[in-house]
Design a protein around this motif. Sequence first.
Motif, PDB file in Angstrom:
ATOM      1  N   UNK A   1     -23.467 104.746 -11.660  1.00  0.00           N
ATOM      2  CA  UNK A   1     -24.457 104.999 -12.711  1.00  0.00           C
ATOM      3  C   UNK A   1     -25.865 104.858 -12.169  1.00  0.00           C
ATOM      4  N   UNK A   2     -26.056 103.948 -11.206  1.00  0.00           N
ATOM      5  CA  UNK A   2     -27.392 103.822 -10.608  1.00  0.00           C
ATOM      6  C   UNK A   2     -27.774 105.112  -9.897  1.00  0.00           C
ATOM      7  N   UNK A   3     -26.834 105.650  -9.117  1.00  0.00           N
ATOM      8  CA  UNK A   3     -27.159 106.872  -8.377  1.00  0.00           C
ATOM      9  C   UNK A   3     -27.418 108.028  -9.324  1.00  0.00           C
ATOM     10  N   UNK A   4     -26.647 108.086 -10.409  1.00  0.00           N
ATOM     11  CA  UNK A   4     -26.896 109.167 -11.365  1.00  0.00           C
ATOM     12  C   UNK A   4     -28.259 109.018 -12.022  1.00  0.00           C
ATOM     13  N   UNK A   5     -28.626 107.766 -12.326  1.00  0.00           N
ATOM     14  CA  UNK A   5     -29.953 107.544 -12.911  1.00  0.00           C
ATOM     15  C   UNK A   5     -31.039 107.968 -11.943  1.00  0.00           C
ATOM     16  N   UNK A   6     -30.886 107.549 -10.679  1.00  0.00           N
ATOM     17  CA  UNK A   6     -31.887 107.903  -9.677  1.00  0.00           C
ATOM     18  C   UNK A   6     -32.019 109.411  -9.581  1.00  0.00           C
ATOM     19  N   UNK A   7     -30.871 110.080  -9.571  1.00  0.00           N
ATOM     20  CA  UNK A   7     -30.906 111.535  -9.424  1.00  0.00           C
ATOM     21  C   UNK A   7     -31.598 112.186 -10.616  1.00  0.00           C
ATOM     22  N   UNK A   8     -31.311 111.689 -11.810  1.00  0.00           N
ATOM     23  CA  UNK A   8     -31.951 112.284 -12.988  1.00  0.00           C
ATOM     24  C   UNK A   8     -33.454 112.048 -12.984  1.00  0.00           C
ATOM     25  N   UNK A   9     -33.854 110.825 -12.634  1.00  0.00           N
ATOM     26  CA  UNK A   9     -35.284 110.525 -12.592  1.00  0.00           C
ATOM     27  C   UNK A   9     -35.976 111.428 -11.587  1.00  0.00           C
ATOM     28  N   UNK A  10     -35.339 111.591 -10.430  1.00  0.00           N
ATOM     29  CA  UNK A  10     -35.957 112.409  -9.382  1.00  0.00           C
ATOM     30  C   UNK A  10     -36.025 113.873  -9.792  1.00  0.00           C
ATOM     31  N   UNK A  11     -34.964 114.371 -10.414  1.00  0.00           N
ATOM     32  CA  UNK A  11     -34.993 115.774 -10.832  1.00  0.00           C
ATOM     33  C   UNK A  11     -36.105 116.005 -11.847  1.00  0.00           C
ATOM     34  N   UNK A  12     -36.248 115.056 -12.753  1.00  0.00           N
ATOM     35  CA  UNK A  12     -37.322 115.182 -13.736  1.00  0.00           C
ATOM     36  C   UNK A  12     -38.680 115.194 -13.051  1.00  0.00           C
ATOM     37  N   UNK A  13     -38.810 114.345 -12.019  1.00  0.00           N
ATOM     38  CA  UNK A  13     -40.081 114.296 -11.299  1.00  0.00           C
ATOM     39  C   UNK A  13     -40.345 115.586 -10.547  1.00  0.00           C
ATOM     40  N   UNK A  14     -39.289 116.168  -9.993  1.00  0.00           N
ATOM     41  CA  UNK A  14     -39.459 117.457  -9.316  1.00  0.00           C
ATOM     42  C   UNK A  14     -40.013 118.477 -10.297  1.00  0.00           C
ATOM     43  N   UNK A  15     -39.420 118.508 -11.501  1.00  0.00           N
ATOM     44  CA  UNK A  15     -39.864 119.495 -12.472  1.00  0.00           C
ATOM     45  C   UNK A  15     -41.315 119.275 -12.854  1.00  0.00           C
ATOM     46  N   UNK A  16     -41.702 118.014 -13.064  1.00  0.00           N
ATOM     47  CA  UNK A  16     -43.104 117.786 -13.422  1.00  0.00           C
ATOM     48  C   UNK A  16     -44.022 118.146 -12.266  1.00  0.00           C
ATOM     49  N   UNK A  17     -43.567 117.923 -11.025  1.00  0.00           N
ATOM     50  CA  UNK A  17     -44.459 118.286  -9.920  1.00  0.00           C
ATOM     51  C   UNK A  17     -44.536 119.796  -9.773  1.00  0.00           C
ATOM     52  N   UNK A  18     -43.483 120.515 -10.165  1.00  0.00           N
ATOM     53  CA  UNK A  18     -43.558 121.976 -10.120  1.00  0.00           C
ATOM     54  C   UNK A  18     -44.551 122.510 -11.141  1.00  0.00           C
ATOM     55  N   UNK A  19     -44.715 121.765 -12.227  1.00  0.00           N
ATOM     56  CA  UNK A  19     -45.645 122.225 -13.258  1.00  0.00           C
ATOM     57  C   UNK A  19     -47.066 122.266 -12.757  1.00  0.00           C
ATOM     58  N   UNK A  20     -47.340 121.523 -11.705  1.00  0.00           N
ATOM     59  CA  UNK A  20     -48.727 121.460 -11.232  1.00  0.00           C
ATOM     60  C   UNK A  20     -49.110 122.666 -10.386  1.00  0.00           C
ATOM     61  N   UNK A  21     -48.165 123.527 -10.085  1.00  0.00           N
ATOM     62  CA  UNK A  21     -48.513 124.724  -9.310  1.00  0.00           C
ATOM     63  C   UNK A  21     -49.544 125.536 -10.062  1.00  0.00           C
ATOM     64  N   UNK A  22     -50.597 125.905  -9.387  1.00  0.00           N
ATOM     65  CA  UNK A  22     -51.492 126.887  -9.998  1.00  0.00           C
ATOM     66  C   UNK A  22     -52.137 127.649  -8.873  1.00  0.00           C
ATOM     67  N   UNK A  23     -51.455 128.584  -8.367  1.00  0.00           N
ATOM     68  CA  UNK A  23     -52.000 129.393  -7.299  1.00  0.00           C
ATOM     69  C   UNK A  23     -51.310 129.092  -6.000  1.00  0.00           C
ATOM     70  N   UNK A  24     -51.603 129.922  -5.006  1.00  0.00           N
ATOM     71  CA  UNK A  24     -50.939 129.741  -3.729  1.00  0.00           C
ATOM     72  C   UNK A  24     -51.534 128.556  -3.014  1.00  0.00           C
ATOM     73  N   UNK A  25     -50.678 127.668  -2.624  1.00  0.00           N
ATOM     74  CA  UNK A  25     -51.126 126.544  -1.836  1.00  0.00           C
ATOM     75  C   UNK A  25     -49.899 126.023  -1.116  1.00  0.00           C
ATOM     76  N   UNK A  26     -50.134 125.299  -0.046  1.00  0.00           N
ATOM     77  CA  UNK A  26     -49.004 124.691   0.635  1.00  0.00           C
ATOM     78  C   UNK A  26     -48.425 123.619  -0.272  1.00  0.00           C
TER      79      UNK A  26
END
Lengths: 210, 185
Positions: free
Chosen positions: A126-151
Amino acid sequence: MAGQSDPHVSLFSAEEVEFIAEDEMVEIVPNMTIERLNFISGDFGPFLPLTVNQVPLWLAVALKKRGKCAIRPPHWMSVENLTKVLEEERDSQGAFQALPFHYVEISRLLFDHAREDIPDIYLVRSLIEDIRDVRLHKVETSLEKFSGTSAVKIPNLSAMEVNIIRPFVGRALQAFYKHDNPEKIPDIDRVSSGQSRVANSEPPRRPLRR
Amino acid sequence: MASYYDIDDILTEEELVPVVFHKAANGVIIDPSSETNSVEQGAKVELPLWLAQELHWRQAVSISAPPCFNQKTRLEIQADAACVDLRSRCPYFYEFGCKILPLVGDKTIEILLLSAFKIRYKETLTKAYTAAYTATSKVLTLLTREETNLYEAAQSSMAAFKKWRMGGPRLQRASVLGRKRKPVN
């Protein structure tokens, strides 16, 4: 291997990523004497009872299935470490904690094949599943910050997480690139007359943006 | 990038653009309702992009901005880009915009495309990864072709991951094996 499954979905399927993860080394404790094993990927053994050996995960799983060894769970898979990682994942908004590159696949393979070798398996799982869910959510929020071409730089992302977002991010970045630099569309150099000259005469825009 | 056989690229060039003829042209049936087989100078007609583009390069027509880039749409996109139904206006909104840009010579289209994509990208992202599959049909009707591709890429990779996580049969049976032997007559 890559692209053999379904070219439209993703470069690697989840099963293929799992296959790659099986090359990671784990420690096993054999419970019988096995002679030296010669494989294309290397020679392993000889195995003596109760002596720790380093073998790839696929071999460990194969031996485990035959009841010839016990798999030692990796150090990062302890309850204390995972609790710490989970807390830090929750605390830090942007950054990802360092976990093995294949942590999702390794943990799943071990849960499937070596349940009795992992202490506190329900808690660990359950810990690993929690970690994975938290990280996936963080990935999605970091993808939201894309605005234009950048590395894009997201350190400590694991193989499975990269594989999940790869098709989307690839396409999105390509689209951003296209709309950010309309001068670079190949058709334009064919246009040489009339009003289009107005559009082309401006200095090229900065290709990279923040 | 678009290749010669790219079906999306071909369909993009099928979109109609309003043009004004600078020269009279004889022996062409561009407007089926006209009485004669000719187009007069100064006639306003709608042509597919591929034809308008070629005529434009020969200085025969001048192209004005197509209806999906008119003032009304721009205002709607400025108000809330995520809710605009771009699919009904032009399913290839972005590609079409990029192609029409050098022909019309309107720099504001470029800015419009980028700002619209930025906002709609975020919306697509959140919907793609979080929304349940049943709730998606309503969202999909608003998206352009390019956004639909993005959305489906995200959904299918997430679905593949979930399927892998659930497990199931590791080995698939080859289709040859399931086949029954043909009855011998």
